[in-house]
Design a protein around this motif. Structure first.
Motif, PDB file in Angstrom:
ATOM      1  N   SER A   1     102.177  14.155 -21.872  1.00  0.00           N
ATOM      2  CA  SER A   1     101.226  14.303 -22.615  1.00  0.00           C
ATOM      3  C   SER A   1     101.188  13.082 -23.464  1.00  0.00           C
ATOM      4  O   SER A   1     100.427  12.325 -23.943  1.00  0.00           O
ATOM      5  CB  SER A   1     100.963  15.443 -23.570  1.00  0.00           C
TER       6      SER A   1
ATOM      7  N   PHE B   1      97.033  13.108 -19.414  1.00  0.00           N
ATOM      8  CA  PHE B   1      96.649  14.386 -20.177  1.00  0.00           C
ATOM      9  C   PHE B   1      96.377  15.431 -18.727  1.00  0.00           C
ATOM     10  O   PHE B   1      96.551  16.533 -18.864  1.00  0.00           O
ATOM     11  CB  PHE B   1      95.522  14.456 -20.946  1.00  0.00           C
TER      12      PHE B   1
ATOM     13  N   ALA C   1      99.653  16.529 -17.756  1.00  0.00           N
ATOM     14  CA  ALA C   1     100.343  17.435 -18.791  1.00  0.00           C
ATOM     15  C   ALA C   1      99.649  18.752 -18.507  1.00  0.00           C
ATOM     16  O   ALA C   1     100.467  19.894 -18.824  1.00  0.00           O
ATOM     17  CB  ALA C   1     100.028  16.671 -20.118  1.00  0.00           C
ATOM     18  N   GLU C   2      98.484  18.940 -18.521  1.00  0.00           N
ATOM     19  CA  GLU C   2      97.636  20.010 -18.385  1.00  0.00           C
ATOM     20  C   GLU C   2      98.190  21.145 -17.240  1.00  0.00           C
ATOM     21  O   GLU C   2      98.523  22.088 -17.006  1.00  0.00           O
ATOM     22  CB  GLU C   2      96.212  19.948 -17.957  1.00  0.00           C
TER      23      GLU C   2
ATOM     24  N   GLU D   1     100.594  23.661 -25.835  1.00  0.00           N
ATOM     25  CA  GLU D   1     100.902  22.766 -25.108  1.00  0.00           C
ATOM     26  C   GLU D   1      99.624  22.391 -24.156  1.00  0.00           C
ATOM     27  O   GLU D   1      99.053  21.218 -23.986  1.00  0.00           O
ATOM     28  CB  GLU D   1     102.087  22.542 -24.084  1.00  0.00           C
TER      29      GLU D   1
ATOM     30  N   ALA E   1      96.517  19.476 -24.331  1.00  0.00           N
ATOM     31  CA  ALA E   1      96.207  18.496 -23.172  1.00  0.00           C
ATOM     32  C   ALA E   1      94.895  18.712 -23.072  1.00  0.00           C
ATOM     33  O   ALA E   1      93.960  17.520 -22.584  1.00  0.00           O
ATOM     34  CB  ALA E   1      96.928  19.019 -21.889  1.00  0.00           C
TER      35      ALA E   1
ATOM     36  N   GLN F   1      91.667  15.781 -23.440  1.00  0.00           N
ATOM     37  CA  GLN F   1      90.415  15.395 -22.470  1.00  0.00           C
ATOM     38  C   GLN F   1      89.245  15.639 -23.070  1.00  0.00           C
ATOM     39  O   GLN F   1      88.102  15.293 -22.156  1.00  0.00           O
ATOM     40  CB  GLN F   1      91.139  16.115 -21.164  1.00  0.00           C
TER      41      GLN F   1
END
Length: 244
Positions: A194, A199, A202-203, A231, A235, A239
Motif C-alpha cells: 500500500s 492499492f 494491497a486490497e 488495512e 486500501a 482507491q
C-alpha cells in the motif's frame, strides 16, 4: 535454576495472553502486576523479559516516553542479572537478548529515530538467526516483518517489499496458508504494498489476511481481525471506494 526461558514454556504463553504484543490500556498495569508476582521466584525470572519488554513497547506506542524508558531499564537490569543464571540455555539467552534490542528499537522508532530503530531491529534479527533453535522460531519472522514496516516508513519501499515477501515465504513454510502467523505476515506485506501505491494488490492481500483469520477461528471483535480490516479499509479508501 532458571528454566522458564525455554522456548514454548507455558508461562511464556500465559504472558502472551495477558499482555499480547500491544496490550489494552485498561488491563496492562494489572496484568503486569499479576505476572510479576507470579514470576518472582528465582526459577521463573526468565519470563519477566517478555513482561518488561511488552510493557516498554506498550508505553512507547502510547507516546509515554518516560514510562517506556523506565520499563526498558528494568529489562536491562534483568538482562544483566541473567548473565549469572548458569542453567540458562543458549536459545533462551538468544530470545532474551533479542527481546532487549527489539524493545530498544521500538522505543527509538516511536521517537522518530529510524536509523537507531533499524540498527536495533537488525541486531535482534541477527541474534535470533545465529542460534539454530531460534532461527526456526516464528518470532524471527515477526521481528523481520517489523523491520519491513520500518523500511517502508522510511520510503525504502523495494527493500521493505523484499523483506516482507521473504518473511511471508518463511511463515508459509512453517504453518501453511491457514495460520494466524501467516496472516500477520500477509498484513505486514499489505502495508508495504500500500505504501508503494499499489492499492489493488494491497486490497487482495488484506482480504486474504481477513480470510485466514476468519477461517482459523478469530472472533469477530478480535484485535488482529480489526487491524486487518483497517488495512483493507485503507486500501479501499485510497482507491476512492468510500462506500465499501
Amino acid at each position: 535454576h532458571v528454566d522458564v526461558g525455554q522456548v514454548g514454556d507455558h508461562r511464556n504463553r500465559r504472558c502472551e495472553r495477558v499482555l499480547g504484543d500491544q496490550p489494552d490500556d485498561d488491563v496492562v498495569q494489572a496484568g503486569v502486576d499479576r505476572l510479576v508476582k507470579m514470576l518472582w521466584p528465582q526459577d521463573r525470572r526468565g519470563a519477566l523479559f517478555r513482561v518488561y519488554g511488552a510493557l516498554s513497547r506498550f508505553h512507547a506506542w502510547a507516546g509515554e516516553r518516560e514510562a517506556a524508558e523506565a520499563a526498558l531499564q528494568q529489562l536491562l537490569a534483568l538482562q544483566s542479572e541473567s548473565r549469572n543464571w548458569r542453567t540458562a540455555r543458549p536459545e533462551w539467552v538468544a530470545h532474551w537478548d533479542a527481546n532487549v534490542v527489539d524493545t530498544q528499537g521500538v522505543l527509538a522508532e516511536a521517537m522518530g529515530r529510524f536509523a537507531d530503530a533499524e540498527a536495533s531491529y537488525r541486531e535482534g534479527i541477527s541474534i535470533l538467526a545465529a542460534n539454530p533453535a531460534t532461527a526456526r522460531h516464528p518470532i524471527l519472522d515477526l521481528r523481520t516483518s517489523r523491520l519491513a514496516t520500518l523500511l517502508a516508513r522510511q520510503g525504502r519501499l523495494l527493500e521493505a517489499e523484499n523483506e516482507g515477501r521473504k518473511v511471508l515465504l518463511s511463515a508459509l513454510s512453517k504453518g501453511g496458508r491457514y495460520s494466524t502467523h501467516t496472516a500477520s505476515m500477509l498484513r505486514a506485506l499489505a502495508f508495504v504494498i500500500s505504501e508503494q501505491g499499489r492499492f489493488t494488490e494491497a486490497e487482495k492481500l488484506a482480504r486474504a489476511t481477513i480470510d485466514i483469520y476468519e477461517k482459523t477461528g478469530s472472533s469477530p471483535d478480535s484485535l488482529l481481525l480489526a487491524n486487518a480490516r483497517m488495512e483493507l479499509a485503507a486500501a479501499l479508501g485510497f482507491q476512492g471506494r468510500w462506500n465499501e
